[in-house]
Scaffold this motif. Structure first.
Motif, short mmCIF file in Angstrom:
data_model
loop_
_atom_site.label_atom_id
_atom_site.label_comp_id
_atom_site.label_asym_id
_atom_site.label_seq_id
_atom_site.Cartn_x
_atom_site.Cartn_y
_atom_site.Cartn_z
N UNK A 31 0.81 -1.21 0.00
CA UNK A 31 0.00 0.00 0.00
C UNK A 31 0.85 1.26 0.00
N UNK A 32 1.75 1.38 0.97
CA UNK A 32 2.59 2.56 1.04
C UNK A 32 3.80 2.35 1.92
N UNK A 33 4.74 3.25 1.74
CA UNK A 33 5.92 3.29 2.58
C UNK A 33 5.73 4.49 3.50
N UNK A 34 5.97 4.29 4.79
CA UNK A 34 5.66 5.34 5.75
C UNK A 34 6.79 5.55 6.75
N UNK A 35 6.89 6.78 7.19
CA UNK A 35 7.79 7.15 8.27
C UNK A 35 6.92 7.29 9.51
N UNK A 36 7.19 6.50 10.56
CA UNK A 36 6.30 6.46 11.71
C UNK A 36 7.03 6.85 12.99
N UNK A 37 6.23 7.31 13.96
CA UNK A 37 6.70 7.56 15.32
C UNK A 37 5.66 7.00 16.28
N UNK A 38 6.12 6.49 17.41
CA UNK A 38 5.20 5.99 18.43
C UNK A 38 4.50 7.18 19.06
N UNK A 39 3.18 7.07 19.26
CA UNK A 39 2.45 8.21 19.82
C UNK A 39 1.80 7.90 21.15
N UNK A 40 1.16 6.74 21.28
CA UNK A 40 0.43 6.43 22.51
C UNK A 40 0.63 4.98 22.90
#
Length: 116
Positions: free
Chosen positions: A69-78
């Motif tokens: 689907x996509x390539x994403x840059x993620x960060x932990x939030x909760x």
């Protein structure tokens, strides 16, 4: 109501809920050789099981079954104890074709045949 249930019963119900979410979801996050099932997703993020995904961050690939689907840059939030939520800093849709620098006509030839 869950305040009245014994701790073991609450933990058993939570494990059953996680197992059901993992089985129903086709969405997966892939980081290198590791793959993690997505429990819940929304427009700008997703949630994974806390037990095996609390260390994720950076660049990941999101799949629906085998479709990228996509390539994403993620960060932990909760962190709610059972699930870890991640937010997208960037999500680029994946394509199976290279990008074009110009508009291609629908009736354009696919290939040219040589003279023999």
């Amino acid at each position: 109501m869950s305040d009245f249930l014994p701790k073991e019963v609450r933990e058993g119900l939570e494990l059953a809920r996680k197992r059901d979410l993992k089985r129903r979801s086709r969405l997966r996050v892939r980081v290198g050789d590791e793959t993690y099932p997505i429990l819940r997703s929304w427009e700008d993020g997703f949630a994974l099981d806390r037990d095996n995904a609390d260390h994720l961050r950076g660049l990941v690939d999101v799949y629906d079954g085998t479709r990228h689907l996509y390539q994403a840059l993620i960060v932990a939030s909760t962190d709610d104890g059972h699930e870890m939520s991640f937010e997208f800093k960037r999500a680029t849709p994946a394509s199976d074709k290279p990008p074009l620098d110009y508009l291609r006509a629908e009736d354009a030839p696919v290939a040219l045949l040589g003279r023999d």
